[in-house]
Design an enzyme around this catalytic site. Structure first.
Site, mmCIF file in Angstrom:
data_model
loop_
_atom_site.group_PDB
_atom_site.id
_atom_site.type_symbol
_atom_site.label_atom_id
_atom_site.label_comp_id
_atom_site.label_asym_id
_atom_site.label_seq_id
_atom_site.Cartn_x
_atom_site.Cartn_y
_atom_site.Cartn_z
ATOM 1 N N TYR A 1 -66.922 72.248 4.752
ATOM 2 C CA TYR A 1 -65.712 72.995 4.385
ATOM 3 C C TYR A 1 -65.878 74.488 4.641
ATOM 4 O O TYR A 1 -64.888 75.229 4.685
ATOM 5 C CB TYR A 1 -65.315 72.782 2.913
ATOM 6 C CG TYR A 1 -65.033 71.347 2.494
ATOM 7 C CD1 TYR A 1 -64.899 70.326 3.430
ATOM 8 C CD2 TYR A 1 -64.891 71.015 1.154
ATOM 9 C CE1 TYR A 1 -64.659 69.012 3.032
ATOM 10 C CE2 TYR A 1 -64.646 69.708 0.750
ATOM 11 C CZ TYR A 1 -64.537 68.706 1.699
ATOM 12 O OH TYR A 1 -64.299 67.422 1.287
ATOM 13 N N ASP B 1 -65.404 70.138 -6.279
ATOM 14 C CA ASP B 1 -65.880 69.291 -5.177
ATOM 15 C C ASP B 1 -65.763 70.063 -3.875
ATOM 16 O O ASP B 1 -64.659 70.348 -3.405
ATOM 17 C CB ASP B 1 -65.032 68.011 -5.111
ATOM 18 C CG ASP B 1 -65.520 67.050 -4.037
ATOM 19 O OD1 ASP B 1 -66.362 66.188 -4.362
ATOM 20 O OD2 ASP B 1 -65.094 67.179 -2.871
ATOM 21 N N LYS C 1 -71.880 68.192 -0.159
ATOM 22 C CA LYS C 1 -72.122 67.011 0.691
ATOM 23 C C LYS C 1 -72.924 67.368 1.938
ATOM 24 O O LYS C 1 -72.763 68.462 2.494
ATOM 25 C CB LYS C 1 -70.777 66.395 1.119
ATOM 26 C CG LYS C 1 -69.782 66.253 -0.026
ATOM 27 C CD LYS C 1 -68.513 65.520 0.349
ATOM 28 C CE LYS C 1 -67.489 65.613 -0.780
ATOM 29 N NZ LYS C 1 -66.565 66.748 -0.690
ATOM 30 N N HIS D 1 -71.886 62.559 3.398
ATOM 31 C CA HIS D 1 -70.441 62.756 3.571
ATOM 32 C C HIS D 1 -69.757 61.573 4.292
ATOM 33 O O HIS D 1 -68.696 61.121 3.876
ATOM 34 C CB HIS D 1 -70.211 64.071 4.323
ATOM 35 C CG HIS D 1 -68.866 64.677 4.095
ATOM 36 N ND1 HIS D 1 -68.668 66.033 4.063
ATOM 37 C CD2 HIS D 1 -67.643 64.121 3.881
ATOM 38 C CE1 HIS D 1 -67.381 66.278 3.852
ATOM 39 N NE2 HIS D 1 -66.744 65.141 3.742
HETATM 40 P P1 NAD Z 1 -54.763 65.742 -1.832
HETATM 41 O O1 NAD Z 1 -54.258 64.346 -1.872
HETATM 42 O O2 NAD Z 1 -55.375 66.345 -3.040
HETATM 43 O O3 NAD Z 1 -53.538 66.586 -1.306
HETATM 44 C C1 NAD Z 1 -53.577 67.970 -1.262
HETATM 45 C C2 NAD Z 1 -52.175 68.479 -0.947
HETATM 46 O O4 NAD Z 1 -51.265 67.975 -1.920
HETATM 47 C C3 NAD Z 1 -52.150 69.993 -1.072
HETATM 48 O O5 NAD Z 1 -52.327 70.574 0.180
HETATM 49 C C4 NAD Z 1 -50.813 70.284 -1.648
HETATM 50 O O6 NAD Z 1 -49.928 70.580 -0.605
HETATM 51 C C5 NAD Z 1 -50.356 68.995 -2.272
HETATM 52 N N1 NAD Z 1 -50.302 69.113 -3.751
HETATM 53 C C6 NAD Z 1 -51.327 69.343 -4.610
HETATM 54 N N2 NAD Z 1 -50.883 69.351 -5.865
HETATM 55 C C7 NAD Z 1 -49.556 69.120 -5.823
HETATM 56 C C8 NAD Z 1 -48.549 69.012 -6.809
HETATM 57 N N3 NAD Z 1 -48.820 69.123 -8.103
HETATM 58 N N4 NAD Z 1 -47.275 68.779 -6.393
HETATM 59 C C9 NAD Z 1 -46.983 68.641 -5.096
HETATM 60 N N5 NAD Z 1 -47.911 68.725 -4.103
HETATM 61 C C10 NAD Z 1 -49.177 68.971 -4.471
HETATM 62 O O7 NAD Z 1 -55.754 65.844 -0.573
HETATM 63 P P2 NAD Z 1 -57.180 66.431 -0.268
HETATM 64 O O8 NAD Z 1 -57.264 67.890 -0.515
HETATM 65 O O9 NAD Z 1 -57.526 65.961 1.069
HETATM 66 O O10 NAD Z 1 -58.111 65.668 -1.311
HETATM 67 C C11 NAD Z 1 -58.610 66.245 -2.501
HETATM 68 C C12 NAD Z 1 -60.069 66.567 -2.363
HETATM 69 O O11 NAD Z 1 -60.811 65.418 -1.949
HETATM 70 C C13 NAD Z 1 -60.395 67.598 -1.278
HETATM 71 O O12 NAD Z 1 -60.037 68.907 -1.621
HETATM 72 C C14 NAD Z 1 -61.879 67.355 -1.122
HETATM 73 O O13 NAD Z 1 -62.594 67.956 -2.184
HETATM 74 C C15 NAD Z 1 -61.943 65.837 -1.205
HETATM 75 N N6 NAD Z 1 -61.930 65.206 0.149
HETATM 76 C C16 NAD Z 1 -63.045 64.539 0.544
HETATM 77 C C17 NAD Z 1 -63.089 63.937 1.788
HETATM 78 C C18 NAD Z 1 -64.316 63.183 2.188
HETATM 79 O O14 NAD Z 1 -64.436 62.786 3.365
HETATM 80 N N7 NAD Z 1 -65.246 62.953 1.301
HETATM 81 C C19 NAD Z 1 -62.003 64.023 2.667
HETATM 82 C C20 NAD Z 1 -60.872 64.714 2.247
HETATM 83 C C21 NAD Z 1 -60.841 65.284 0.974
#
Ligand code: NAD
Length: 279
Positions: A51, A46, A76, A109
């Site tokens: 990004y 994704d 997106k 998005h």
């Molecule tokens: P997330 O909830 O996946 O959190 C990511 C953070 O969690 C990482 O930086 C890391 O520090 C921690 N983490 C990951 N795996 C872990 C583990 N096993 N143990 C402990 N900590 C851990 O947040 P995100 O990256 O914002 O969301 C995931 C994905 O969603 C993004 O990469 C993106 O592709 C998507 N996203 C979309 C939007 C949107 O507006 N559509 C906005 C934000 C994110």
């Protein structure tokens, strides 16, 4: 290597329920990170134009040698490209950076209601799908009034709505609308983006301990059991592996209910921007 279950979209296509999200993965590190994700078994990536790392995703896809039809790639449309034929130009640029001829899923998005052009953007995505530039289409960060408006205007129901969703913020009006209208939910920020102590919460710790898993794995399992699609982000190989290692256990109904009860009142568990305020 884990077998990742798929979810059927309302257009008949299948999406791997667990993927890898690359928000905030630095462009210079993206090829390595996505390459490692593909090596450990992820097949659903994704990304988004905003990004700035689509080219790194594309380089990793090309270097992997994995047949295109075994991968599921989402990108997106950014907010400043809703107008006129901008969506046509935007998807062409994304496909060029990704080095592929079609994405599997293309999303609006954010609705950015202040510009009031998300209905047009959605109608353009329908055209892009009909032209074969994307196989499926959906939206992100759309609230129920936005969803109702785009469906009323076009007659086309998005395949997914990708929204902030985690135990502290469960977006029930949207998930209920989605269930009633055959729209799959993708949870972004599934781990709460590390912004509050999800992993120290009693129901999460208890579920993790009961199954010999980590708190992150218990939370991901909660999403999967709710039927949500998830793509947690990490740039560390051991966490990429940990986040994929969630298919050898199931939470009990009472464990799911205890995590359900973690929702904070009145939407106060939201960790990122409100869709009405993003422009
Ligand atoms: P997330 O909830 O996946 O959190 C990511 C953070 O969690 C990482 O930086 C890391 O520090 C921690 N983490 C990951 N795996 C872990 C583990 N096993 N143990 C402990 N900590 C851990 O947040 P995100 O990256 O914002 O969301 C995931 C994905 O969603 C993004 O990469 C993106 O592709 C998507 N996203 C979309 C939007 C949107 O507006 N559509 C906005 C934000 C994110």
């Amino acid at each position: 290597m884990a077998t990742i279950p798929t979810v059927k979209l309302n257009d008949g296509h299948e999406i791997p329920q667990l993927g890898y999200g690359v928000f905030k993965v630095p462009p210079a590190d993206t090829q390595r990170a996505v390459g490692e994700a593909l090596e450990v078994g992820y097949r659903h990536i994704d990304t988004a134009a905003i990004y700035g790392n689509e080219a790194g995703v594309g380089a990793a896809i090309a270097a992997s040698g994995i047949p295109r039809d075994e991968l599921f790639i989402t990108t997106k449309l950014w907010n400043d490209r809703h107008d006129g034929d901008e969506p046509n130009a935007a998807i062409a640029e994304s496909l060029d950076k990704l080095g592929i001829e079609q994405v599997d899923l293309y999303l609006v998005h954010w609705p950015t209601p202040v510009h009031d052009n998300y209905v047009h953007a959605w109608a353009k995505l329908v055209e892009l799908r009909d032209q074969g530039l994307t196989r499926s289409i959906g939206v992100s960060n759309h609230l129920v009034p936005h969803l109702e408006r785009i469906v009323a205007a076009t007659g086309v129901v998005p395949a997914v709505n990708q929204i902030e969703l985690h135990p502290a913020y469960q977006q029930r009006p949207i998930t209920e609308w989605a269930a009633a209208n055959d729209v799959r939910i993708e949870s972004w920020g599934p781990l709460g983006q590390g912004k509050y102590d999800l992993f120290g919460a009693d129901p999460v710790v208890a579920a993790a301990e009961a199954h010999g898993k980590t708190p992150a794995q218990a939370v991901l399992r909660w999403h999967l059991e709710k039927g949500f699609i998830v793509f947690p982000k990490s740039v560390r190989r051991e966490r990429l592996e940990e986040n994929l290692d969630v298919f050898d256990f199931e939470l009990t109904d009472s464990e799911v209910a205890a995590i359900d009860a973690m929702e904070k009142p009145d939407g106060s568990g939201r960790v990122s921007a409100h869709p009405d305020e993003v422009n």
